[in-house]
Scaffold this active site. Structure first.
Site, PDB file in Angstrom:
ATOM      1  N   ASP A   1     -36.176  61.464 107.876  1.00 14.94           N
ATOM      2  CA  ASP A   1     -34.760  60.666 107.104  1.00 14.94           C
ATOM      3  C   ASP A   1     -34.447  61.338 105.977  1.00 14.94           C
ATOM      4  OD1 ASP A   1     -35.506  58.348 108.725  1.00 14.94           O
ATOM      5  OD2 ASP A   1     -36.898  57.430 107.336  1.00 14.94           O
ATOM      6  N   GLN A   2     -33.096  61.466 105.553  1.00 12.34           N
ATOM      7  CA  GLN A   2     -32.462  61.891 104.320  1.00 12.34           C
ATOM      8  C   GLN A   2     -32.628  63.465 104.350  1.00 12.34           C
ATOM      9  OE1 GLN A   2     -34.730  59.065 103.763  1.00 12.34           O
ATOM     10  NE2 GLN A   2     -33.240  57.638 104.241  1.00 12.34           N
TER      11      GLN A   2
ATOM     12  N   CYS B   1     -32.508  54.542 109.114  1.00 13.81           N
ATOM     13  CA  CYS B   1     -33.381  54.940 109.963  1.00 13.81           C
ATOM     14  C   CYS B   1     -33.766  54.559 111.280  1.00 13.81           C
ATOM     15  CB  CYS B   1     -34.587  55.430 108.855  1.00 13.81           C
ATOM     16  SG  CYS B   1     -35.248  53.870 108.270  1.00 13.81           S
TER      17      CYS B   1
ATOM     18  N   HIS C   1     -41.272  51.965 112.547  1.00 10.78           N
ATOM     19  CA  HIS C   1     -40.539  50.803 112.046  1.00 10.78           C
ATOM     20  C   HIS C   1     -40.403  50.185 113.356  1.00 10.78           C
ATOM     21  CE1 HIS C   1     -40.405  52.032 107.972  1.00 10.78           C
ATOM     22  NE2 HIS C   1     -39.117  52.861 108.234  1.00 10.78           N
TER      23      HIS C   1
END
Length: 179
Positions: free
Chosen positions: A14-15, A54, A104
């Site tokens: 992510d990011q 995400c 997640h």
């Protein structure tokens, strides 16, 4: 497991922008391990994230479908167990599939086609981790709220850092075990 098939390692973060990696030409950033992986594997020159959050982005990658086609709109939506994933396909051709790190997965299906899972997720599989956005409410029963955003600053150690270190250790150990 098919011993003649090539190994596949997918690193999804992510990011992180490709523009911040030496493998993509950044003149100052030092990323020797990612550089070695890029030299030995396939380096995607034109891969783009199709969703700015995400979970929908991971779900899209995992299913090969746009996030809106699988109704993944935010980080707190369950991916139905009936939706086939890359892990399902790879298992069907005798790959051993293992996720390591934040997936997640919301709901009872914490595998989504993978053979095994070597780390837990950082968040629970229900919706208890979602923050409370109601102004003025300091705590909800879970104790999670958006105050952490306001109180943010320099941090030496926290749950996120500890989890990332566990994931790195577990992932490296699993790669050694598979070789």
């Amino acid at each position: 497991m098919n011993r003649n098939a090539p190994n596949i390692l997918i690193i999804q973060v992510d990011q992180m922008s490709a523009l911040a990696l030496a493998a993509y030409g950044h003149p100052l950033v030092k990323t020797p391990n990612i550089d070695r992986l890029a030299e030995r594997g396939n380096l995607f020159e034109n891969a783009y994230c199709n969703f700015p959050l995400c979970v929908p982005s991971r779900s899209s990658t995992l299913t090969g479908r746009y996030a809106h086609n699988i109704l993944q709109w935010d980080n707190a939506i369950k991916l139905p167990a009936s939706v086939p994933t890359l892990a399902h396909y790879l298992r069907s051709v005798h790959y051993h599939t293992v996720p390591c790190g934040k997936m997640h997965f919301i709901g009872p299906d914490q595998i989504h086609g993978f053979n095994e899972r070597i780390t837990t997720d950082i968040y629970p599989s229900n919706f208890a981790w979602t923050p409370d956005w109601i102004a003025g409410e300091r705590y909800r029963p879970t104790g999670i709220n958006m105050r952490a955003v306001v109180d943010s600053g320099i941090c030496v150690r926290n749950l996120q850092i500890d989890y990332d270190e566990e994931v790195a250790h577990s992932g490296i150990q699993k790669l050694h075990d598979l070789v």
